[in-house]
Write a protein that holds these residues in place. Structure first.
Motif, PDB file in Angstrom:
ATOM      1  N   GLU A  26       0.829  -1.207   0.000  1.00 43.87           N
ATOM      2  CA  GLU A  26       0.000   0.000   0.000  1.00 43.87           C
ATOM      3  C   GLU A  26       0.864   1.257   0.000  1.00 43.87           C
ATOM      4  O   GLU A  26       0.610   2.213  -0.741  1.00 43.87           O
ATOM      5  CB  GLU A  26      -0.924  -0.007   1.225  1.00 43.87           C
ATOM      6  N   VAL A  27       1.921   1.244   0.799  1.00 44.56           N
ATOM      7  CA  VAL A  27       2.801   2.414   0.875  1.00 44.56           C
ATOM      8  C   VAL A  27       3.545   2.602  -0.448  1.00 44.56           C
ATOM      9  O   VAL A  27       3.666   3.725  -0.966  1.00 44.56           O
ATOM     10  CB  VAL A  27       3.795   2.248   2.036  1.00 44.56           C
ATOM     11  N   ILE A  28       4.045   1.506  -0.998  1.00 43.85           N
ATOM     12  CA  ILE A  28       4.814   1.606  -2.241  1.00 43.85           C
ATOM     13  C   ILE A  28       3.946   2.096  -3.377  1.00 43.85           C
ATOM     14  O   ILE A  28       4.345   2.980  -4.159  1.00 43.85           O
ATOM     15  CB  ILE A  28       5.447   0.241  -2.582  1.00 43.85           C
ATOM     16  N   VAL A  29       2.763   1.538  -3.508  1.00 45.09           N
ATOM     17  CA  VAL A  29       1.862   1.968  -4.590  1.00 45.09           C
ATOM     18  C   VAL A  29       1.482   3.422  -4.411  1.00 45.09           C
ATOM     19  O   VAL A  29       1.394   4.180  -5.385  1.00 45.09           O
ATOM     20  CB  VAL A  29       0.616   1.058  -4.627  1.00 45.09           C
ATOM     21  N   ASN A  30       1.267   3.840  -3.176  1.00 43.66           N
ATOM     22  CA  ASN A  30       0.901   5.229  -2.910  1.00 43.66           C
ATOM     23  C   ASN A  30       2.012   6.192  -3.341  1.00 43.66           C
ATOM     24  O   ASN A  30       1.747   7.253  -3.908  1.00 43.66           O
ATOM     25  CB  ASN A  30       0.590   5.403  -1.428  1.00 43.66           C
ATOM     26  N   LYS A  31       3.242   5.828  -3.081  1.00 46.36           N
ATOM     27  CA  LYS A  31       4.365   6.723  -3.381  1.00 46.36           C
ATOM     28  C   LYS A  31       4.900   6.558  -4.806  1.00 46.36           C
ATOM     29  O   LYS A  31       5.388   7.523  -5.401  1.00 46.36           O
ATOM     30  CB  LYS A  31       5.515   6.471  -2.387  1.00 46.36           C
ATOM     31  N   SER A  32       4.850   5.354  -5.327  1.00 44.21           N
ATOM     32  CA  SER A  32       5.602   5.061  -6.562  1.00 44.21           C
ATOM     33  C   SER A  32       4.730   4.545  -7.695  1.00 44.21           C
ATOM     34  O   SER A  32       5.246   3.918  -8.627  1.00 44.21           O
ATOM     35  CB  SER A  32       6.697   4.022  -6.260  1.00 44.21           C
ATOM     36  N   HIS A  33       3.436   4.807  -7.661  1.00 44.92           N
ATOM     37  CA  HIS A  33       2.589   4.254  -8.726  1.00 44.92           C
ATOM     38  C   HIS A  33       2.871   4.884 -10.088  1.00 44.92           C
ATOM     39  O   HIS A  33       2.551   4.301 -11.132  1.00 44.92           O
ATOM     40  CB  HIS A  33       1.105   4.427  -8.366  1.00 44.92           C
ATOM     41  N   GLU A  34       3.506   6.060 -10.105  1.00 43.96           N
ATOM     42  CA  GLU A  34       3.845   6.698 -11.375  1.00 43.96           C
ATOM     43  C   GLU A  34       5.332   6.595 -11.717  1.00 43.96           C
ATOM     44  O   GLU A  34       5.786   7.178 -12.702  1.00 43.96           O
ATOM     45  CB  GLU A  34       3.440   8.175 -11.343  1.00 43.96           C
ATOM     46  N   ALA A  35       6.086   5.887 -10.923  1.00 49.53           N
ATOM     47  CA  ALA A  35       7.520   5.757 -11.168  1.00 49.53           C
ATOM     48  C   ALA A  35       7.770   4.963 -12.445  1.00 49.53           C
ATOM     49  O   ALA A  35       7.015   4.054 -12.798  1.00 49.53           O
ATOM     50  CB  ALA A  35       8.204   5.091  -9.984  1.00 49.53           C
ATOM     51  N   LYS A  36       8.846   5.310 -13.130  1.00 51.26           N
ATOM     52  CA  LYS A  36       9.220   4.580 -14.338  1.00 51.26           C
ATOM     53  C   LYS A  36       9.780   3.202 -14.012  1.00 51.26           C
ATOM     54  O   LYS A  36       9.687   2.286 -14.820  1.00 51.26           O
ATOM     55  CB  LYS A  36      10.274   5.378 -15.123  1.00 51.26           C
ATOM     56  N   LEU A  37      10.374   3.067 -12.839  1.00 50.67           N
ATOM     57  CA  LEU A  37      10.897   1.776 -12.392  1.00 50.67           C
ATOM     58  C   LEU A  37      10.958   1.787 -10.877  1.00 50.67           C
ATOM     59  O   LEU A  37      11.345   2.789 -10.275  1.00 50.67           O
ATOM     60  CB  LEU A  37      12.290   1.516 -12.975  1.00 50.67           C
ATOM     61  N   VAL A  38      10.559   0.665 -10.278  1.00 47.59           N
ATOM     62  CA  VAL A  38      10.609   0.500  -8.823  1.00 47.59           C
ATOM     63  C   VAL A  38      11.565  -0.641  -8.504  1.00 47.59           C
ATOM     64  O   VAL A  38      11.439  -1.745  -9.038  1.00 47.59           O
ATOM     65  CB  VAL A  38       9.219   0.212  -8.237  1.00 47.59           C
ATOM     66  N   LEU A  39      12.550  -0.369  -7.654  1.00 44.17           N
ATOM     67  CA  LEU A  39      13.501  -1.375  -7.208  1.00 44.17           C
ATOM     68  C   LEU A  39      13.197  -1.736  -5.766  1.00 44.17           C
ATOM     69  O   LEU A  39      13.065  -0.853  -4.905  1.00 44.17           O
ATOM     70  CB  LEU A  39      14.945  -0.871  -7.317  1.00 44.17           C
ATOM     71  N   LEU A  40      13.089  -3.037  -5.504  1.00 47.65           N
ATOM     72  CA  LEU A  40      12.726  -3.528  -4.185  1.00 47.65           C
ATOM     73  C   LEU A  40      13.710  -4.585  -3.726  1.00 47.65           C
ATOM     74  O   LEU A  40      14.248  -5.342  -4.542  1.00 47.65           O
ATOM     75  CB  LEU A  40      11.324  -4.163  -4.216  1.00 47.65           C
ATOM     76  N   ASN A  41      13.912  -4.660  -2.397  1.00 42.56           N
ATOM     77  CA  ASN A  41      14.639  -5.795  -1.842  1.00 42.56           C
ATOM     78  C   ASN A  41      13.833  -7.063  -2.064  1.00 42.56           C
ATOM     79  O   ASN A  41      12.607  -7.076  -1.879  1.00 42.56           O
ATOM     80  CB  ASN A  41      14.859  -5.615  -0.342  1.00 42.56           C
ATOM     81  N   MET A  42      14.513  -8.111  -2.455  1.00 41.23           N
ATOM     82  CA  MET A  42      13.864  -9.410  -2.640  1.00 41.23           C
ATOM     83  C   MET A  42      14.266 -10.322  -1.495  1.00 41.23           C
ATOM     84  O   MET A  42      15.441 -10.676  -1.357  1.00 41.23           O
ATOM     85  CB  MET A  42      14.274 -10.034  -3.972  1.00 41.23           C
ATOM     86  N   PRO A  43      13.302 -10.721  -0.647  1.00 39.55           N
ATOM     87  CA  PRO A  43      13.646 -11.625   0.452  1.00 39.55           C
ATOM     88  C   PRO A  43      14.027 -12.995  -0.085  1.00 39.55           C
ATOM     89  O   PRO A  43      13.651 -13.385  -1.185  1.00 39.55           O
ATOM     90  CB  PRO A  43      12.362 -11.677   1.278  1.00 39.55           C
TER      91      PRO A  43
END
Length: 921
Positions: A863-880
């Protein structure tokens, strides 16, 4: 039919080899060698190198261009060939300018078209005369070459005779000067040399009708030429005018003054150090003989060097020689020995016979414009004048003959495509178009008009050519290639594999690989060396080509990239398919501008093949440190678990190998190389620190034009006990030290009540997992039960993309029976009844608490990521990392799916366990 030649016919062709014209692409085929021109060498070192190369096999037409290109490869061959061609072309311009200067200055001075009474403008007028007459001479010589090179060859003996006679005349004159030096006076004022072009007598005064009157020289240094009480130059007053012998002769001992170097700047007065002079300065007068150009050792080498560029002219005609391997070494070395003796002996004789002030007087101003060497020679100065004129004309014709053939050789090799038109020739083989281009370039040199400016230009081109002649020989010797077997007895190499540039590359690669084995790279030198895992469809086409596009954007042509794929089957049976797939991947790599290597593996099981790639790709220290793969889209709707089980297996293998992992989700939405974002953000969600990969990757992406205009935003998550303000300051400081420009934001996530949605998602996950694990239904029954779960829990519809072809899974596959009996039917009814009872228990189960907490974290973070980065060209996340217990594999996939829902482009990043970025320089 066997088309291989018989041994007898093969030996016959080799024994009766002829120097055919070049024009083929194969370097080893002597039948395809072109007619070109070879370049002479300055030093004995280059001659020895050329001799070694020339005796290492048949030398067809092409001379040094052929030798260099075949020894160092077409890359160097084309570049050096052009330098050689330009040098030969400018040499033609230099020789023509030399002939014109002799013609206008010493043979027919009255033929000058442009004249000037002003001494300062006289040199400019001479340059214009050089341009006009040089162009006319060039046209005349081009016509001679166009008619046929045989006419040039007929005059070669005449030119050689003129040169020999001139040299002998100089030696005879030097010997004669020892007992009868020629009368060659030079007028001096103190120790300063005076020009004799405008003075009538070398004296301040002269006698007329028994009266002493001022001379013309008086008028040049005083304000009145009629009266002795006139105001005169101070230096003129305090120094006497004397006359010295310009050529004192071999026995004069003048060599002691000329032995040491004395370089002067332009415009300085030429002086005789041993002459008496008052220590007064005086004013600069145009009647002094001045230095016309600032001299230095390098400049003199540049001017003198073209005089030794003709010693290997014979090798230019390698195609016309009966036995080039024998003639080139003997002719070249004898030419060097002969010319070296002539040049060095002439230098000594000139220094021993001629005054230094005369040697420095380039235009002969101090000796009324007479040719100094001509005056020294015997029996007449005209021997030198005529000999020099014809020798320069002959050299110009030779250059105009050789340069077009060299260009034709380069054009026929098709090394430089736009030069292809110059490979055409007349019916008799004369390169007409190449001759026209050569004439045009030579005209540029003639328009320069100054020998002192043209000579260094061609010196540069020839020196580059000679450098590569020596380099070719050195490489062959150092690499000890098996084909390097020169007959030249001062060269004898041992065997080792490799040839030319490829051999050098092999040795350099071996050296570099051994150096890499000494230890891992320093953190500041770390960059992702990629192993890109591609998936092929039934037609052996790449399913997700954008994965290669992303790799090219991340690498920007730097470092190592290996593209790997697996074909399921038997190697002996699928070898042809493997080759076809490899070519398909290579073509795609070329289209996507991926500079790297392709590695294809045929294995019985897909998971084993991928494991083999991850373990064995690369060589020594040159191995991948990062694996790139795509997310298994539609894994939820897959008819079996093979797709996502292979994915998790790859994650586990990568983790065990301590390699970094990049997983691109929704790869089809990633930009192509022709798309360029004009704005936008690359968002990094830094949840845990795993070596700094999340910081490094966006920086590397921004080096590519597609992502260059994007801004980097870095988000980190603060828990309840964290100080978010301090975290933001610390992160900003850290990025500052990393020299990474990025916007920093700290997101606070506090514990909250677990929502009904979280319970629903967890229940969906567990029910599906348990159902498929325990019931082992057939395909039709699994579809029916999956539909029930979907209806009960309102599952989101996903488009099925189909299962990946993989090895067998633990999922039960009911075998198809060709016969059906009553017993089998009743047994089947009983089994299905038990299965349905178990399924009803699943529908009434409650979710596991630990799974609920994990799902809660994934939902809230999403929810937080989509709220902040829904318009980002690319989202980088840690992969557990994947769970230790394989029983939780499907839950792991569901957590990752929930974490990334609602994002267009996602890159899941997992570090390899080592630091990849540092703040230190």
């Amino acid at each position: 039919m066997d088309t291989r030649p018989k041994v007898s016919s093969l030996l016959n062709r080799m024994a009766n080899y002829t120097n055919l014209t070049q024009g083929a692409k194969e370097h080893e085929e002597a039948e395809n060698i072109t007619e070109g021109k070879k370049k002479p060498t300055k030093t004995m070192l280059t001659a020895i190198s050329m001799s070694a190369i020339a005796t290492n096999g048949v030398v067809p037409a092409g001379g040094s261009y052929f030798m260099i290109s075949r020894a160092l490869g077409p890359e160097f061959g084309g570049a050096v060939g052009l330098c050689f061609y330009l040098g030969t072309t400018f040499a033609a311009a230099m020789y023509i300018l030399g002939a014109i200067e002799i013609f206008l200055v010493y043979i027919v001075p009255r033929a000058a078209i442009f004249r000037s009474d002003d001494a300062l403008k006289e040199s400019a007028a001479m340059l214009n005369n050089m341009r006009v007459y040089g162009t006319a001479f060039l046209v005349l010589m081009v016509l001679v070459v166009f008619i046929g090179v045989r006419y040039v060859n007929k005059f070669a003996s005449l030119f050689l005779a003129c040169v020999i006679v001139s040299i002998l005349a100089i030696y005879a004159g030097a010997i004669k000067s020892s007992f009868a030096p020629p009368h060659f006076p030079v007028c001096m004022l103190g120790n300063r040399t005076l020009s004799s072009r405008h003075i009538d007598i070398c004296s301040k005064t002269k006698e007329i009708n028994n009266m002493t009157v001022p001379s013309k020289l008086w008028g040049f240094f005083c304000n009145s030429s009629q009266f002795f009480n006139a105001t005169c130059d101070e230096y003129f007053i305090h120094n006497n005018v004397t006359s010295i012998q310009g050529i004192p002769g071999l026995a004069s001992g003048v060599i002691t003054e000329n032995l040491w170097s004395n370089y002067l700047p332009k415009g300085e007065i030429i002086e005789k150090p041993s002459a008496k002079s008052s220590d007064v300065l005086g004013s600069l007068n145009h009647e002094y003989v001045l230095v016309d150009i600032t001299t230095s050792f390098t400049l003199l080498v540049g001017i003198f060097f073209p005089s030794v560029t003709g010693i290997m002219a014979g090798s230019n005609r390698s195609g016309d020689l009966k036995d080039a391997q024998k003639s080139i070494p003997i002719g070249t070395i004898l030419a060097i020995l002969t010319t070296s003796f002539v040049y060095l002996s002439n230098v000594v004789l000139f220094g021993a016979c001629i005054e230094g002030v005369v040697l420095r007087d380039k235009f002969g101003d101090a000796v009324k414009g007479n040719l100094v060497v001509g005056t020294l020679s015997w029996p007449s100065p005209w021997v030198i004048v005529i000999g020099s004129f014809f020798s320069t004309c002959g050299a110009g014709l030779q250059s105009l003959t050789g340069a077009p053939r060299l260009l034709q050789a380069i054009a026929k090799d098709n090394i430089i495509p736009f030069l292809r038109v110059f490979g055409h020739s007349k019916a008799n083989g004369e390169p007409t178009w190449a001759l026209l281009l050569t004439a045009a370039i030579a005209e540029l040199g003639i328009l320069i008009a100054s020998l002192d400016l043209v000579a260094p230009i061609l010196s540069m081109f020839f020196l580059m050519c000679y450098l590569f002649v020596n380099l070719a020989c050195a490489l062959q010797t150092l690499l000890r290639t098996p084909n390097w077997r020169p007959r030249f007895r001062y060269y004898h190499a041992e065997k080792e594999w490799g040839d030319g540039i490829r051999g050098l590359s092999l040795s350099a690669a071996r050296f570099a690989l051994l150096r890499l084995e000494e230890g891992p790279p320093h953190t500041k030198n770390w960059r992702p060396q990629l192993l890109v895992l591609l998936k092929l469809d039934e037609d052996l086409h790449v399913k997700h080509p954008r994965l290669l596009t992303f790799a090219s954007q991340l690498k920007a042509g730097k470092g190592l990239t290996i593209v790997g794929s697996v074909i399921v089957g038997n190697f002996l049976e699928n070898y042809g398919e493997a080759l076809a797939a490899e070519q398909t991947i290579k073509h795609l790599m070329e289209a996507e501008k991926v500079k790297g290597f392709c590695q294809l593996v045929v294995a019985a099981k897909l998971r084993e093949g991928i494991s083999h790639l991850i373990q064995s790709c690369g060589l020594g220290g040159m191995k991948h440190n990062t694996v790139v793969m795509g997310w298994p889209n539609g894994w939820r709707q897959s008819e079996d678990a093979r797709a996502w089980k292979t994915f998790i297996g790859t994650v586990r293998v990568t983790t065990a190998a301590h390699l970094a992992l990049l997983v691109a989700k929704n790869i089809s939405f990633f930009p192509s190389n022709v798309e360029q974002f004009s704005e936008g953000n690359i968002d990094v969600w830094w949840i845990v620190h795993d070596g700094g990969m999340l910081m490094l990757l966006p920086f590397l992406l921004k080096q590519h034009k597609v992502w260059r205009k994007c801004s980097i935003r870095i988000f980190t998550v603060a828990q309840l006990e964290d100080n978010s303000i301090q975290m933001k300051k610390d992160l900003a400081t850290f990025l500052y030290h990393l020299r990474i420009e990025a916007e920093v934001e700290v997101v606070e996530m506090h514990d909250s009540d677990i929502s009904a949605y979280t319970y629903e998602r967890t229940l969906m996950m567990e029910q599906r997992s348990q159902m498929l694990r325990h019931m082992r239904l057939s395909k039709t029954e699994r579809d029916r039960e999956a539909q029930l779960v979907k209806d009960r829990n309102s599952m989101l519809r996903l488009t099925s993309i189909g299962s990946d072809e993989d090895e067998e899974t633990e999922t039960y596959q009911e075998k198809v029976h060709m016969t059906w009996t009553k017993d089998k039917y009743m047994a089947s009814r009983g089994q299905k009844a038990k299965s349905m009872e178990g399924f009803q228990d699943l529908l009434n189960m409650r979710p596991d608490h630990s799974n609920v907490r994990r799902m809660h974290t994934a939902v809230k973070l999403n929810e937080v990521i989509v709220n902040k980065s829904h318009e980002a060209k690319l989202v980088l996340l840690n992969m557990p990392g994947p769970p230790r217990n394989p029983e939780g594999d499907e839950n792991y996939m569901e957590f990752l799916e929930v974490l990334t829902e609602g994002l267009e482009r996602v890159l899941l990043v997992r570090g390899g366990g080592s630091e990849v970025i540092t703040i230190y320089s």
